[in-house]
Design a protein around this motif. Sequence first.
Motif, PDB file in Angstrom:
ATOM      1  N   THR A   1       0.822  -1.205   0.000  1.00 14.77           N
ATOM      2  CA  THR A   1       0.000   0.000   0.000  1.00 14.77           C
ATOM      3  C   THR A   1       0.859   1.258   0.000  1.00 14.77           C
ATOM      4  OG1 THR A   1      -1.760  -1.157   1.183  1.00 14.77           O
ATOM      5  CG2 THR A   1      -1.828   1.248   1.231  1.00 14.77           C
ATOM      6  N   LEU A   2       1.983   1.225   0.701  1.00 19.04           N
ATOM      7  CA  LEU A   2       2.832   2.409   0.824  1.00 19.04           C
ATOM      8  C   LEU A   2       3.939   2.466  -0.222  1.00 19.04           C
ATOM      9  CD1 LEU A   2       3.248   2.545   4.707  1.00 19.04           C
ATOM     10  CD2 LEU A   2       1.679   3.871   3.285  1.00 19.04           C
TER      11      LEU A   2
ATOM     12  N   GLN B   1      -6.290  -6.982  -0.648  1.00 19.00           N
ATOM     13  CA  GLN B   1      -5.626  -5.818  -0.057  1.00 19.00           C
ATOM     14  C   GLN B   1      -5.868  -4.581  -0.915  1.00 19.00           C
ATOM     15  OE1 GLN B   1      -0.970  -5.761  -1.438  1.00 19.00           O
ATOM     16  NE2 GLN B   1      -1.599  -7.457  -0.149  1.00 19.00           N
ATOM     17  N   SER B   2      -5.997  -4.783  -2.226  1.00 15.59           N
ATOM     18  CA  SER B   2      -6.297  -3.656  -3.117  1.00 15.59           C
ATOM     19  C   SER B   2      -7.695  -3.123  -2.848  1.00 15.59           C
ATOM     20  CB  SER B   2      -6.159  -4.084  -4.586  1.00 15.59           C
ATOM     21  OG  SER B   2      -4.844  -4.520  -4.867  1.00 15.59           O
TER      22      SER B   2
ATOM     23  N   VAL C   1       5.505  -4.885  -8.641  1.00 15.01           N
ATOM     24  CA  VAL C   1       4.788  -4.065  -9.626  1.00 15.01           C
ATOM     25  C   VAL C   1       4.472  -2.668  -9.100  1.00 15.01           C
ATOM     26  CG1 VAL C   1       2.471  -4.830  -8.954  1.00 15.01           C
ATOM     27  CG2 VAL C   1       2.900  -4.066 -11.299  1.00 15.01           C
ATOM     28  N   GLY C   2       4.372  -2.531  -7.778  1.00 12.75           N
ATOM     29  CA  GLY C   2       4.088  -1.218  -7.210  1.00 12.75           C
ATOM     30  C   GLY C   2       5.120  -0.178  -7.608  1.00 12.75           C
TER      31      GLY C   2
ATOM     32  N   ALA D   1      -3.420  -3.328   4.701  1.00 15.64           N
ATOM     33  CA  ALA D   1      -3.674  -2.249   3.747  1.00 15.64           C
ATOM     34  C   ALA D   1      -4.504  -1.138   4.386  1.00 15.64           C
ATOM     35  CB  ALA D   1      -4.386  -2.795   2.510  1.00 15.64           C
ATOM     36  N   TRP D   2      -5.518  -1.503   5.155  1.00 12.72           N
ATOM     37  CA  TRP D   2      -6.386  -0.501   5.785  1.00 12.72           C
ATOM     38  C   TRP D   2      -5.593   0.377   6.754  1.00 12.72           C
ATOM     39  CZ3 TRP D   2     -11.133   1.145   4.646  1.00 12.72           C
ATOM     40  CH2 TRP D   2     -11.794   1.940   5.574  1.00 12.72           C
TER      41      TRP D   2
END
Length: 252
Positions: free
Chosen positions: A23-24, A57-58, A159-160, A219-220
């Motif tokens: 997420t980050l 998570q997305s 991929v992020g 993720a949240w």
Amino acid sequence: MDVSIEFGALLIVLGFVAGIINTLAGGGSNLTIPALIVLGMPAEVANATNRVGVLMQSVSGVAGFRHHKRLENTDLVAILIPTFIGGAAGAVAAAWLPSSIIKPLLLGTMLLMAFVMLIKPSLVSPDADEPFRLVKDTPSSLIGLLIAGFYGGFVQAGVGFVLLAALCGTLRYDLVRGNALKLVCTLAFTSISLVIFIWHDLILWLPGLLLAIGSMVGAWLAVKFAIKANPNTLKWFLFLMTLVGCVFAYTS
């Protein structure tokens, strides 16, 4: 496949950590895919099963950014189209080709990102008040988004970094909005990837769902941190995760 209580708990914890990292920044799958392989899965099954956690998570991260009104949707369709096309092509290729053939692409991208962030971080991490660019006015972004989508559909891990290079470096979104859009893109190509992997019967659902539980929570919480964190903290976290990703990409 039998999953012991201990290994199930480990998958939840690794999913939690991966959810935060993805997420980050990116590279959380460098933790989860090896864990699935240790469980006894072939690499292609581990790669496919990992997408269950990535998808959830997305969903969790996108919901969090929307809740905090940090998801920029002005040019969302134009961003998603090349990402989705690339993801579909990458997922099809993943069913036939070894993931190692595009490792140099990931390693080169991450090394370049790490170098630029160290020398001139504003090139890949714009300030929050800098206006973003539209895809139609930035043709080079189409190439970056297609590559990111293909890589994400193909192998996922890291991929992020490729997405942030396109979204923040080319389209000039700041890291918070860039990470939000990155998760939407990930959700798009992971959805089509899952359909293709299910078609090829490559997913083991119990380990995938255990990863998903931890990933959604991670993720949240990561979204809450991203909203409140100092921008420089996010930049340094991205830089460190980029270096860690380079090590994994080189040694794997």
